[in-house]
Design a protein around this motif. Structure first.
Motif, PDB file in Angstrom:
ATOM      1  N   THR A  86      45.300  30.740  53.249  1.00 25.79           N
ATOM      2  CA  THR A  86      46.205  31.255  52.229  1.00 25.79           C
ATOM      3  C   THR A  86      47.595  30.651  52.320  1.00 25.79           C
ATOM      4  OG1 THR A  86      44.981  33.340  52.298  1.00 25.79           O
ATOM      5  CG2 THR A  86      47.082  33.368  51.166  1.00 25.79           C
ATOM      6  N   ALA A 107      42.756  31.880  42.762  1.00 21.61           N
ATOM      7  CA  ALA A 107      41.828  32.447  43.735  1.00 21.61           C
ATOM      8  C   ALA A 107      40.566  32.963  43.054  1.00 21.61           C
ATOM      9  CB  ALA A 107      42.496  33.577  44.497  1.00 21.61           C
ATOM     10  N   ARG A 110      39.058  36.472  48.378  1.00 25.18           N
ATOM     11  CA  ARG A 110      39.458  36.382  49.786  1.00 25.18           C
ATOM     12  C   ARG A 110      38.185  36.601  50.590  1.00 25.18           C
ATOM     13  NH1 ARG A 110      44.074  40.447  52.230  1.00 25.18           N
ATOM     14  NH2 ARG A 110      43.925  39.885  54.439  1.00 25.18           N
ATOM     15  N   LEU A 248      40.857  31.861  51.517  1.00 25.36           N
ATOM     16  CA  LEU A 248      40.528  32.034  50.107  1.00 25.36           C
ATOM     17  C   LEU A 248      39.516  31.002  49.633  1.00 25.36           C
ATOM     18  CD1 LEU A 248      44.108  32.506  48.562  1.00 25.36           C
ATOM     19  CD2 LEU A 248      42.505  34.303  49.252  1.00 25.36           C
ATOM     20  N   THR A 293      44.161  38.956  47.221  1.00 21.25           N
ATOM     21  CA  THR A 293      44.358  37.525  47.435  1.00 21.25           C
ATOM     22  C   THR A 293      45.779  37.178  47.881  1.00 21.25           C
ATOM     23  OG1 THR A 293      44.717  37.259  45.048  1.00 21.25           O
ATOM     24  CG2 THR A 293      42.496  36.866  45.882  1.00 21.25           C
TER      25      THR A 293
END
Length: 311
Positions: A86, A107, A110, A248, A293
């Motif tokens: 990330t 994104a 996650r 991610l 995210t």
């Protein structure tokens, strides 16, 4: 044909590749930029590709140097989706060094926790970062997120090392024969290539969590957290507290809403197939975690799919 239409058609040709299967007609697949062979990205990508089998659009995992390379491949249309730390995604979206301009990244979810890991041989006198001053240390391959995070970590610790940018395979070999004093990488637990090294040459992980507070001042809250590597990983005799970074699955805005939605559904519906059997630590393959995210905007197609599945 307008410039925008031509660009979308060109990128579509890169993102979607035909995949032939034993006498069947080729079907288009989405290229997934993963990571180095022997790393957790590669393992996750392989499982995601297998889980996509039989669907209208398959996923084809491709080996890369890691997070930095992956976001660049996705942004320029050479891969449809990619795995990335990330902190790397946020730097890339902002266009901060080493990125020369903001990259188009969104994104899709996650997916799990990356652990920043720094290993020395078990017989090394090194017990902390300060002991590595002036010594040769691999920070990870040039395309990896570990190399970026590692450089940032040593900078905030004010420790100068002889930095090397070695691939995972090169670094494990160099640590085994004493050409480097330590190796850093980022991945899930355990990282297969390092687990294999530890079975040949005893290694020891160094604690890194003391520097989390300073790192957060630089990159912002929510990115770096204390992560515990359990006792027994790589043969350790006790837990080690290190730095965790959310990971991610990303795409560019060029990915269609339908394809983004299909990937989101795959992550939720086939979650039980997407974690390597040996994996330890934090996994995020449940819907509340997938949508968290950490400030990176969600692709609208994926967001719609998560809302639909949530009911």
């Amino acid at each position: 044909m307008t410039g925008a239409v031509r660009r979308r058609a060109f990128l579509g040709g890169l993102l979607l590749l035909p995949l032939a299967a034993c006498g069947a007609s080729p079907r288009p697949v989405l290229r997934l930029a993963t990571g180095e062979n022997g790393g957790f990205y590669s393992e996750f990508g392989r499982l995601l590709g297998a889980a996509s089998g039989g669907r209208e659009r398959g996923i084809d995992p491709v080996a890369t140097g890691g997070s930095r390379e992956n976001v660049e491949l996705v942004a320029r249309g050479a891969a449809a989706v990619g795995l990335a730390m990330t902190d790397v995604v946020r730097d890339a979206r902002a266009g901060t060094p080493p990125f020369e301009r903001p990259l188009d990244l969104l994104a899709l979810g996650r997916v799990y926790e990356n652990y920043l890991q720094l290993a020395v041989r078990a017989d090394s006198p090194v017990t902390g970062l300060a002991d590595l001053a002036g010594r040769p240390v691999s920070l990870g391959s040039s395309g990896s997120g570990a190399a970026l995070a590692g450089a940032r970590l040593f900078a905030v610790a004010e420790v100068g090392v002889q930095a090397r940018q070695l691939s995972l395979a090169e670094a494990t070999a160099a640590l085994a024969d004493g050409r480097i004093e330590a190796m850093m990488w980022s991945g899930g637990l355990p990282t297969p290539a390092v687990d294999a090294l530890a079975k040949r040459v005893p290694i020891r992980l160094l604690p890194l969590a003391d520097h989390i507070g300073t790192l957060r001042l630089i990159v912002g809250a929510g990115l770096y957290t204390a992560g515990v590597i359990p006792s027994g990983v790589y043969g350790s005799t006790g837990p080690v507290v290190t730095i965790g970074v959310p990971n991610l699955l990303v795409s560019s805005s060029e990915l269609t809403d339908d394809d983004a939605a299909a990937i989101a559904r795959l992550l939720v519906e086939r979650a039980h197939e997407l974690t390597p059997v040996s994996a330890l630590g934090t996994q995020y393959l449940d819907q509340p975690s997938l949508i968290d995210t950490v400030g990176v905007p969600m692709h609208p197609g994926a967001a719609a799919a998560y809302r639909e599945m949530h009911g």
